[in-house]
Design a protein around this motif. Structure first.
Motif, PDB file in Angstrom:
ATOM      1  N   PRO A 156      -3.496  14.264 -11.226  1.00 47.30           N
ATOM      2  CA  PRO A 156      -3.974  12.880 -11.308  1.00 47.30           C
ATOM      3  C   PRO A 156      -3.702  12.081 -10.036  1.00 47.30           C
ATOM      4  CG  PRO A 156      -2.008  13.198 -12.652  1.00 47.30           C
ATOM      5  CD  PRO A 156      -2.393  14.538 -12.128  1.00 47.30           C
ATOM      6  N   LYS A 157      -2.822  12.580  -9.178  1.00 52.77           N
ATOM      7  CA  LYS A 157      -2.514  11.813  -7.963  1.00 52.77           C
ATOM      8  C   LYS A 157      -3.533  12.130  -6.866  1.00 52.77           C
ATOM      9  CE  LYS A 157       2.436  11.975  -8.752  1.00 52.77           C
ATOM     10  NZ  LYS A 157       3.615  12.726  -8.384  1.00 52.77           N
ATOM     11  N   ALA A 158      -4.163  11.081  -6.345  1.00 47.44           N
ATOM     12  CA  ALA A 158      -5.205  11.293  -5.333  1.00 47.44           C
ATOM     13  C   ALA A 158      -4.632  11.952  -4.079  1.00 47.44           C
ATOM     14  CB  ALA A 158      -5.852   9.971  -4.979  1.00 47.44           C
ATOM     15  N   ALA A 159      -3.418  11.557  -3.708  1.00 51.35           N
ATOM     16  CA  ALA A 159      -2.832  12.107  -2.482  1.00 51.35           C
ATOM     17  C   ALA A 159      -2.675  13.614  -2.584  1.00 51.35           C
ATOM     18  CB  ALA A 159      -1.484  11.457  -2.209  1.00 51.35           C
ATOM     19  N   LEU A 160      -2.253  14.068  -3.766  1.00 53.31           N
ATOM     20  CA  LEU A 160      -2.069  15.511  -3.953  1.00 53.31           C
ATOM     21  C   LEU A 160      -3.409  16.237  -3.910  1.00 53.31           C
ATOM     22  CD1 LEU A 160       0.595  16.201  -6.693  1.00 53.31           C
ATOM     23  CD2 LEU A 160       0.605  16.834  -4.289  1.00 53.31           C
ATOM     24  N   ARG A 161      -4.399  15.656  -4.582  1.00 47.98           N
ATOM     25  CA  ARG A 161      -5.723  16.288  -4.563  1.00 47.98           C
ATOM     26  C   ARG A 161      -6.227  16.394  -3.134  1.00 47.98           C
ATOM     27  NH1 ARG A 161      -6.980  12.603  -8.713  1.00 47.98           N
ATOM     28  NH2 ARG A 161      -8.488  11.522  -7.413  1.00 47.98           N
ATOM     29  N   TYR A 162      -6.023  15.308  -2.395  1.00 45.21           N
ATOM     30  CA  TYR A 162      -6.498  15.291  -1.023  1.00 45.21           C
ATOM     31  C   TYR A 162      -5.791  16.369  -0.203  1.00 45.21           C
ATOM     32  CZ  TYR A 162      -7.426  13.687   3.677  1.00 45.21           C
ATOM     33  OH  TYR A 162      -7.807  13.634   4.981  1.00 45.21           O
ATOM     34  N   ALA A 163      -4.460  16.410  -0.325  1.00 46.72           N
ATOM     35  CA  ALA A 163      -3.696  17.398   0.435  1.00 46.72           C
ATOM     36  C   ALA A 163      -4.171  18.804   0.102  1.00 46.72           C
ATOM     37  CB  ALA A 163      -2.219  17.248   0.128  1.00 46.72           C
ATOM     38  N   ALA A 164      -4.365  19.047  -1.188  1.00 48.16           N
ATOM     39  CA  ALA A 164      -4.751  20.391  -1.614  1.00 48.16           C
ATOM     40  C   ALA A 164      -6.111  20.767  -1.059  1.00 48.16           C
ATOM     41  CB  ALA A 164      -4.771  20.452  -3.133  1.00 48.16           C
ATOM     42  N   VAL A 165      -7.059  19.876  -1.202  1.00 46.01           N
ATOM     43  CA  VAL A 165      -8.422  20.229  -0.797  1.00 46.01           C
ATOM     44  C   VAL A 165      -8.514  20.345   0.722  1.00 46.01           C
ATOM     45  CG1 VAL A 165      -9.477  17.952  -0.639  1.00 46.01           C
ATOM     46  CG2 VAL A 165     -10.824  19.856  -1.394  1.00 46.01           C
ATOM     47  N   ARG A 166      -7.711  19.549   1.407  1.00 44.49           N
ATOM     48  CA  ARG A 166      -7.714  19.610   2.868  1.00 44.49           C
ATOM     49  C   ARG A 166      -7.147  20.952   3.337  1.00 44.49           C
ATOM     50  NH1 ARG A 166      -4.104  17.535   6.731  1.00 44.49           N
ATOM     51  NH2 ARG A 166      -5.132  17.273   8.740  1.00 44.49           N
ATOM     52  N   THR A 167      -6.078  21.384   2.689  1.00 48.59           N
ATOM     53  CA  THR A 167      -5.494  22.667   3.062  1.00 48.59           C
ATOM     54  C   THR A 167      -6.445  23.808   2.710  1.00 48.59           C
ATOM     55  OG1 THR A 167      -3.431  21.645   2.426  1.00 48.59           O
ATOM     56  CG2 THR A 167      -3.353  23.961   2.956  1.00 48.59           C
ATOM     57  N   LEU A 168      -7.038  23.714   1.534  1.00 50.93           N
ATOM     58  CA  LEU A 168      -7.995  24.756   1.145  1.00 50.93           C
ATOM     59  C   LEU A 168      -9.137  24.823   2.158  1.00 50.93           C
ATOM     60  CD1 LEU A 168      -8.209  24.314  -2.710  1.00 50.93           C
ATOM     61  CD2 LEU A 168      -7.314  26.256  -1.452  1.00 50.93           C
ATOM     62  N   LYS A 177      10.845  22.174  -8.110  1.00 45.77           N
ATOM     63  CA  LYS A 177      10.388  21.159  -9.059  1.00 45.77           C
ATOM     64  C   LYS A 177       9.762  19.950  -8.357  1.00 45.77           C
ATOM     65  CE  LYS A 177      14.797  18.744  -9.923  1.00 45.77           C
ATOM     66  NZ  LYS A 177      15.734  19.466  -9.050  1.00 45.77           N
ATOM     67  N   HIS A 178       9.963  19.829  -7.022  1.00 45.09           N
ATOM     68  CA  HIS A 178       9.349  18.710  -6.308  1.00 45.09           C
ATOM     69  C   HIS A 178       7.975  19.114  -5.782  1.00 45.09           C
ATOM     70  CE1 HIS A 178      12.954  16.228  -6.288  1.00 45.09           C
ATOM     71  NE2 HIS A 178      13.628  17.342  -6.072  1.00 45.09           N
ATOM     72  N   GLU A 179       6.986  18.289  -6.049  1.00 42.51           N
ATOM     73  CA  GLU A 179       5.631  18.594  -5.574  1.00 42.51           C
ATOM     74  C   GLU A 179       5.575  18.700  -4.060  1.00 42.51           C
ATOM     75  OE1 GLU A 179       4.032  15.304  -7.508  1.00 42.51           O
ATOM     76  OE2 GLU A 179       3.018  16.456  -9.079  1.00 42.51           O
ATOM     77  N   MET A 180       6.359  17.817  -3.417  1.00 40.62           N
ATOM     78  CA  MET A 180       6.380  17.787  -1.960  1.00 40.62           C
ATOM     79  C   MET A 180       6.755  19.159  -1.396  1.00 40.62           C
ATOM     80  SD  MET A 180       9.076  15.624   0.260  1.00 40.62           S
ATOM     81  CE  MET A 180       8.935  14.178  -0.742  1.00 40.62           C
ATOM     82  N   VAL A 181       7.799  19.739  -1.969  1.00 40.81           N
ATOM     83  CA  VAL A 181       8.286  21.036  -1.496  1.00 40.81           C
ATOM     84  C   VAL A 181       7.246  22.112  -1.776  1.00 40.81           C
ATOM     85  CG1 VAL A 181      10.134  22.713  -1.689  1.00 40.81           C
ATOM     86  CG2 VAL A 181      10.631  20.287  -1.903  1.00 40.81           C
ATOM     87  N   VAL A 182       6.678  22.049  -2.961  1.00 39.98           N
ATOM     88  CA  VAL A 182       5.690  23.050  -3.343  1.00 39.98           C
ATOM     89  C   VAL A 182       4.520  23.021  -2.365  1.00 39.98           C
ATOM     90  CG1 VAL A 182       4.067  23.746  -5.130  1.00 39.98           C
ATOM     91  CG2 VAL A 182       6.327  22.913  -5.756  1.00 39.98           C
ATOM     92  N   TYR A 183       4.057  21.800  -2.069  1.00 45.02           N
ATOM     93  CA  TYR A 183       2.925  21.700  -1.153  1.00 45.02           C
ATOM     94  C   TYR A 183       3.293  22.237   0.230  1.00 45.02           C
ATOM     95  CZ  TYR A 183      -0.417  20.056   2.119  1.00 45.02           C
ATOM     96  OH  TYR A 183      -1.331  20.037   3.132  1.00 45.02           O
ATOM     97  N   GLU A 184       4.475  21.840   0.700  1.00 45.65           N
ATOM     98  CA  GLU A 184       4.902  22.271   2.038  1.00 45.65           C
ATOM     99  C   GLU A 184       4.934  23.795   2.115  1.00 45.65           C
ATOM    100  OE1 GLU A 184       5.584  19.911   4.486  1.00 45.65           O
ATOM    101  OE2 GLU A 184       5.564  21.656   5.794  1.00 45.65           O
TER     102      GLU A 184
END
Lengths: 876, 226
Positions: free
Chosen positions: A299-311, A262-269
């Motif tokens: 809506p969170k810029a940090a998440l978008r950034y993390a996602a696009v950077r990983t992609l 349920k935590h975005e942080m964990v999901v991203y990791e």
């Protein structure tokens, strides 16, 4: 006091740093008020701040003055002011290494850490652990154990983090706190749990079994802290990588299950871990990519950034997996955050089809001026990758790159410019069609380039490539302009480039000579010297001279040359200095660039320091037995003589000298209950090689690598015997010792350990040398000793394979990029250059033809007859 | 003295602060003595005020060898003492001197049961008294011949002989036997110390040269002039 200070600051008219003009001696003088009774906390606080500020500015404190200030500070412990006390903790930590007798505060800190005031306890623990050494650790062990399981989170966290720092210092003591850490790991506080997990992992990280047990336990029981989850994911993915576990292992299942946390942080990791796993299949990637896809619209810029950077990173490895996200990425192109937009575009460039390139390039150019240099470099890298993928699009890219170069003449840093120039150069090298346009753009760029490094680099390239273009004369103007307008370094580079035009193109020679004459009147020594030198060489009009002195420069290692010259000046002799006595430079291995990271290599810092071989030379010179062997000719790569995970790990480096070889055995003892002594490797040669001397390693304690050496003379009477097999045995005296203390028993016993055979091949006798202009070198050596033979390579199926085999077998340097075989061709010519032991140049031209296996015609030229025979004999 | 005593009592709320060094060999009982002198959970002089709270004022149960030093505070009837309780282990004794300059009195603790190391104690004492920061000052020295409860312990007279205390001419000193575990003899020593400190100040104040020898005197004279 503080008020006065503020006022002064206002007067100076700047709202800037009030500590700007601090004098160390004045501050230390002020520190005397620490000794006054009663203590004035406000003033003391201010002075402590000044001291810490000075320390952090890198001001050097002598031991005496630091100790004096420290002891004065210790008196402040009598004050009850909370802020002052915490400032004391900070000061203790800062001064722990520069003051003497810091252990004086041990008791005071112990009292604070066990006291009732929670605000003090955490910081006191951290300060205490900074001043504690191994011998004192036992004394505070009891308190540390209590603190780890303390119910106040900050105290527990402090104790755990401090323990983590102390693992490095005294592993064995901290290891005894595992049970407490275990208890802390089940804490309800997210930070405590995270820190406890970190400590547990670091205590066990050398023991793979224990780590996997721990992972097992926590993945089953579950954790509360998202930080701890992230940590678990990292540990798990590291373990997966180490064990090369299949993706059906429970660890992988765990990571995948974290995608539903349920935590975005964990999901991203978790997603990032899966994406970065080597050899991941598309099916396994799919859930991770789809999670990242969701983040793209967050809506969170940090998440978008993390996602696009990983992609963006996945796109390098698995472009097809990212294609699914193309729609989301398209939306991000117009993101208000430029960093996100840039990454989105570069990702699309990597995944998109050839048809979309034009559109995307247009999109980027609309905002390229608004993004930071760092992202411009990312864009350039993406373009560079794209050029390799779609060579036909090079004109679009080249235009774009040159626009970037031109538009940002004033702004844009060196890194960015260099990335563009590197990219253009790599395009020119990969794609002959683009050569002329590329060179034209670069010429235009150096007209107005403030970076000396780039200008010289481009001039060098012009000198190399320019003369071979259909109309070389048009570059001369650009080059000569540099001689007129630029700084010394650039002028010198321009002169060298000019000389190359003169040497290659006979019809241009007279004009070049005129220009050279003009350069000889330059104000700078180096430029004049170069001009005079080239002038004289060119006037001879001899191909051999041109080849040796204009096209192909010195191939010796510069530190080696310096050392040899120094040696020469120390011992005055009649003999002229012999260039052949200088060790050759190791040609930097121009790796076949991987398909998607062409500019990445250029990002490595260029190290001017000594090369690996120079280090070896230095080491060997320190051993008396190896005096008088002459300069080190070549050091091979290390060869493993044992399996990776055996009791003793032995690697061998072969050092070749003019008439000898030295084998350096790097041994590591992986048994912690044994001490090895008098370690040496006994060698039994199969040919007429003589083992002259063994230099044993006196001691080989657990996990500390040691080296022993063998000196072998090469057969004098039979120079063609270049290959030999040695059977090797490791011999040593074993002493059992206590695994914990390392204390060995008094008596030991002799033992031996059979190693794998060691091969000496023809490649060990040849040093790679890059000849930038192979044809010139070929003519220079001449056909006095030329031999030609034809072989059939029956077992080889492709030309690439044949080329690879020949290069690795002969150990010579491929020239003119002939190591790359163009696709869909049935024949290829490979040019190899090297220097044979003793300093004879060797050149090999090998024509390959593909037909039912590969037929190879080898032509060898050298300045020495035997060398030609040796090479042909070894090939056959 | 009578006047000053009354004056400070009259000022009452604010007691004068003095710094005291507590020295002596390891295992002589320094920390135990200081611990005894601290108020037990309920102070003799009323409940603990707020500014005393942070530094752990109340007595602790377990005494462990001190590493470095501890700072403790306690009050007597008219003075408030800040004690630097130094570690007595041999490797830390050279750190004592860092604190000589700013202290107003010394408590020197001797294990009266340890005949063997009496010479060591004497040696440390001599070094202490000859130190440049101590030598020229009229600084009260209070000796505790501690552990009087032990059967083999020596009397305070015997201890003072062994330490040649009679040779100390330029400093007021006093020796009393004590049992730090029970607290016997401690109050006597502290009372002497308080009296001597105040007396020294008066002497300084009335000395013909009018020199102010140390900080405490400065403060007291200011106080008196108020």
């Amino acid at each position: 006091m503080i008020k006065k200070f503020d006022k002064k600051d206002e007067e100076s008219g700047s709202g800037s740093n009030p500590f700007q003009h601090l004098e160390k001696s004045a501050v230390l003088q002020e520190a005397r008020i620490f000794n006054e009774t009663p203590i004035n906390p406000r003033r003391c606080l201010h002075i402590l701040t000044k001291i810490i500020y000075l320390l952090n500015q890198g001001e050097h404190f002598g031991t005496t003055e630091a100790t004096e200030a420290f002891f004065a500070m210790t008196r402040l412990f009598q004050s009850n002011d909370q802020t002052l006390r915490r400032m004391c903790y900070l000061t203790i930590k800062e001064m722990a290494n520069i003051s003497e007798d810091v252990i004086i505060v041990t008791s005071s800190l112990t009292k604070d850490m066990t006291g009732k005031e929670d605000v003090y306890r955490g910081p006191a623990i951290r300060a205490l652990c900074r001043i504690t050494d191994t011998t004192m650790l036992q004394a505070i062990e009891r308190y540390m154990k209590q603190a780890i399981v303390d119910k106040v989170p900050s105290v527990s966290s402090s104790a755990l983090v401090s323990s983590l720092h102390m693992v490095r210092m005294s592993y064995d003591v901290v290891k005894r706190w595992v049970n407490e850490a275990q208890e802390a790991a089940s804490s309800d506080n997210i930070m405590v749990q995270y820190h406890a997990l970190g400590l547990l992992y670091h205590l066990r990280k050398n023991d793979r079994l224990a780590v996997s047990k721990m992972l097992n336990k926590f993945t089953k029981s579950g954790l509360k802290s998202p930080f701890a989850y992230c940590m678990l994911i990292r540990i798990a993915s590291k373990l997966l990588e180490e064990t090369e576990g299949g993706h059906d292992s429970p660890l992988f299942d765990f990571i995948e299950s974290c995608l539903r946390n349920k935590h975005e942080m964990v999901v991203y990791e978790a997603a990032s871990a899966i994406v970065h796993m080597p050899n991941c299949t598309a099916r396994e990637l799919a859930p991770a990519v789809s999670v990242l896809q969701l983040f793209c619209s967050s809506p969170k810029a940090a998440l978008r950034y993390a996602a696009v950077r990983t992609l963006n990173k996945v796109a390098m490895k698995h472009p097809s997996a990212v294609t699914a996200c193309n729609l989301d990425l398209e939306n991000l192109i117009t993101d208000s955050n430029r960093s996100i937009a840039t990454l989105a575009i570069t990702t699309l460039l990597k995944t998109g089809s050839e048809s979309s390139v034009d559109r995307l390039m247009k999109q980027i150019s609309s905002f390229v001026s608004e993004i930071s240099d760092e992202f411009k470099v990312v864009v350039v890298q993406a373009i560079s990758a794209l050029c390799q993928k779609y060579p036909r699009k090079h004109s679009v890219m080249m235009n774009f790159l040159s626009n970037m170069l031109r538009d940002d003449v004033s702004c844009g840093g060196f890194e960015y410019k260099r990335a563009i120039v590197d990219c253009i150069i790599s395009i020119i090298e990969e794609n002959p069609d683009s050569k002329e346009t590329g060179l034209a753009h670069l010429c235009e760029f150096i007209e107005d380039c403030e970076h000396t490094v780039l200008a010289t680099k481009i001039l060098h390239l012009l000198g190399k490539e320019g003369p071979r273009t259909p109309s070389p004369s048009k570059y001369i103007r650009f080059i000569f302009n540099r001689v007129v307008l630029e700084s010394e370094a650039v002028r010198a580079a321009a002169v060298s480039a000019l000389a190359k035009f003169g040497a290659q193109n006979d019809d241009l020679l007279p004009s070049v000579l005129v220009l050279m004459q003009r350069c000889m009147m330059d104000s700078d020594d180096e430029v004049r010297d170069r001009a005079t030198f080239y002038m004289n060489v060119l006037q001879q009009k001899q191909k051999a001279l041109n080849a040796a002195y204009v096209f192909n420069g010195l191939s010796v290692s510069v530190p080696g040359l310096e050392k040899s010259l120094h040696q020469y000046t120390l011992e005055p002799t009649e003999k002229p200095f012999d260039m052949k006595s200088v060790p050759l430079a190791n040609t930097p291995i121009t790796e076949q660039k991987t398909e998607f990271a062409p500019v990445a290599t250029s990002k490595l810092p260029e190290k001017p320091g000594p090369t690996r071989q120079d280090i070896y030379q230095e080491q060997l010179a320190g051993i008396p037995e190896f005096q008088g062997l002459g300069p080190l000719f070549k050091s091979s790569e290390a060869v493993q003589l044992t399996e990776a995970e055996t009791e003793y790990v032995v690697r061998c480096v072969k050092h070749t000298f003019a008439r000898h070889m030295v084998f350096q055995f790097d041994c590591t003892n992986t048994l912690n209950d044994q001490l090895l002594q008098k370690v040496m490797v006994q060698m039994e040669p199969s040919e007429a090689y003589d083992v002259l001397h063994y230099v044993p390693a006196a001691n080989l304690p657990y996990s500390q690598p040691g080296s022993c050496y063998s000196l072998v003379s090469l057969p004098e009477d039979d120079p063609t015997a270049v290959s030999c097999t040695f059977s090797c045995t490791l011999k040593y005296l074993v002493k059992d010792c206590d695994p914990n203390t390392g204390e060995p028993d008094d008596d030991g016993y002799d033992d031996e350990y059979v190693l794998e055979d060691l091969e000496v091949t023809v490649a060990d006798h040849i040093q790679k040398v890059l000849k930038p202009n192979f044809a010139a070198a070929w003519d220079e050596v001449g056909d006095d000793f030329e031999k030609e033979e034809t072989f059939a390579l029956a077992s080889v199926r492709t030309l690439e394979e044949a080329v690879g085999n020949i290069i690795s077998f002969l150990g010579m340097q491929p020239c003119e990029r002939s190591d790359k075989v163009p696709e869909n061709k049935n024949s290829h010519i490979l040019f190899l250059a090297g220097v044979f032991r003793g300093g004879h140049d060797v050149l090999v031209r090998s024509r390959l033809a593909l037909a039912d296996g590969v037929t190879m015609q080898v032509t060898v030229r050298s300045s020495d007859k035997t060398v030609v025979d040796i090479i042909l004999a070894s090939v056959g | 003295m009578g006047l000053l005593d009354k004056l400070t009592v009259w000022l009452g709320l604010k007691k004068k602060e003095v710094n005291v060094l507590c020295l002596g060999l390891d295992n002589s009982g320094k920390t135990t003595i200081i611990n005894q002198l601290k108020p037990s959970n309920q102070s003799l002089f009323g409940p603990l005020s707020d500014d005393w709270k942070h530094i752990s004022q109340t007595q602790t149960q377990d005494i462990v060898p001190t590493i470095g030093f501890n700072i403790e505070k306690f009050k007597s009837s008219s003075l408030s003492f800040t004690v630097f309780d130094m570690s007595g282990q041999s490797r830390y004794r050279n750190l004592w001197e860092h604190y000589y300059k700013e202290s107003h009195a010394i408590i020197f603790v001797i294990d009266s049961g340890d005949k063997l190391r009496m010479v060591v104690a004497k040696e440390e004492l001599d070094t202490l008294l000859n130190h440049q920061d101590i030598r020229s000052r009229r600084m009260p020295v209070l000796f505790f011949a501690n552990k009087s409860d032990l059967r083999e312990s020596m009397s305070s007279v015997k201890v003072s002989q062994l330490l040649c205390l009679e040779n100390i001419k330029d400093k007021p000193w006093h020796i009393c036997s004590s049992d730090a575990v029970k607290g016997d003899g401690l109050q006597e020593g502290v009372d002497w110390l308080q009296g001597t400190i105040l007396c020294v100040c008066v002497c300084v104040r009335t000395s013909p040269q009018g020199h102010l020898i140390f900080g405490l005197a400065v403060k007291l004279t200011v106080e008196v002039s108020i």
